[in-house]
Design a protein around this motif. Sequence first.
Motif, mmCIF file in Angstrom:
data_model
loop_
_atom_site.group_PDB
_atom_site.id
_atom_site.type_symbol
_atom_site.label_atom_id
_atom_site.label_comp_id
_atom_site.label_asym_id
_atom_site.label_seq_id
_atom_site.Cartn_x
_atom_site.Cartn_y
_atom_site.Cartn_z
ATOM 1 N N LYS A 157 2.086 -4.992 -3.143
ATOM 2 C CA LYS A 157 2.783 -5.985 -2.312
ATOM 3 C C LYS A 157 2.379 -7.402 -2.700
ATOM 4 C CE LYS A 157 4.894 -6.953 1.760
ATOM 5 N NZ LYS A 157 6.181 -6.498 2.171
ATOM 6 N N ASP A 165 1.512 -1.909 -1.140
ATOM 7 C CA ASP A 165 2.698 -1.912 -0.285
ATOM 8 C C ASP A 165 2.562 -0.706 0.634
ATOM 9 O OD1 ASP A 165 5.435 -1.042 0.559
ATOM 10 O OD2 ASP A 165 5.958 -2.910 -0.475
ATOM 11 N N GLY A 213 4.285 0.705 3.003
ATOM 12 C CA GLY A 213 5.409 1.638 3.125
ATOM 13 C C GLY A 213 5.553 2.541 1.906
ATOM 14 N N ASN A 214 5.580 1.944 0.727
ATOM 15 C CA ASN A 214 5.773 2.729 -0.493
ATOM 16 C C ASN A 214 4.573 3.612 -0.808
ATOM 17 O OD1 ASN A 214 8.334 1.734 -0.922
ATOM 18 N ND2 ASN A 214 7.652 0.105 -2.280
ATOM 19 N N SER A 248 4.450 6.490 1.732
ATOM 20 C CA SER A 248 5.392 7.564 1.379
ATOM 21 C C SER A 248 4.875 8.372 0.200
ATOM 22 C CB SER A 248 6.758 6.973 1.030
ATOM 23 O OG SER A 248 7.339 6.372 2.152
ATOM 24 N N TYR A 285 -3.977 1.294 7.237
ATOM 25 C CA TYR A 285 -3.786 0.641 5.939
ATOM 26 C C TYR A 285 -5.073 0.692 5.121
ATOM 27 C CZ TYR A 285 -3.066 -3.062 2.501
ATOM 28 O OH TYR A 285 -2.983 -3.761 1.342
#
Length: 186
Positions: A113, A132, A134-135, A138, A150
């Motif tokens: 990010k 990042d 989110g990525n 996933s 995080y």
Amino acid sequence: KYFYYDNPLSEYAARYAWHVCPCCVGNIPRTLLMLPTWTYAKPSCFVGYYQDPEATKKALIDGWLHTGDAGYIDDDGHLLIIGRKEEIMRTKAGEAISSDFIETRLKFSPYIKEAVVWGEGRDCITGFINIDFGNVGSWAEDRMIPYTTYTDLSQQPPVEELILGEVRLVNTQLPKPMRLHKIILL
């Protein structure tokens, strides 16, 4: 084979980098160009700054446009612009580096990010990297890597390897003096 400053650039050279004639700048592969800045001359390249004669006078000297850009000649003879001259840092060994040039390439990764690179006056170049969430989250879930926050995710050994792989890939695209030697995942 080579394009002189008053000839049209090829489509590839115009889009990605200028192909520089060695007789114009010398045989200097992988050398940072600061002459004091990259210069360019062509009758139609630059008329001047709108209503700013002082800035025009500083930029246009004897018909040569002093862009303020710094770059290097790659192994294929292309000039790659790495940043503005005033933003260039030097390592302890005196190698010129552009933190913005490196950070931008790192952020092309879908897993990174933010990146902050430093190395001015130091032996090696180090980067702070924010994943990042989110990525990478996933990616971790697809591999059944458990995490709660995080910080927990960013410190997982498989995530560290993922980011190291991204850094290694970026390092293959950089001149040797600009390669990252250390990273800190935040």
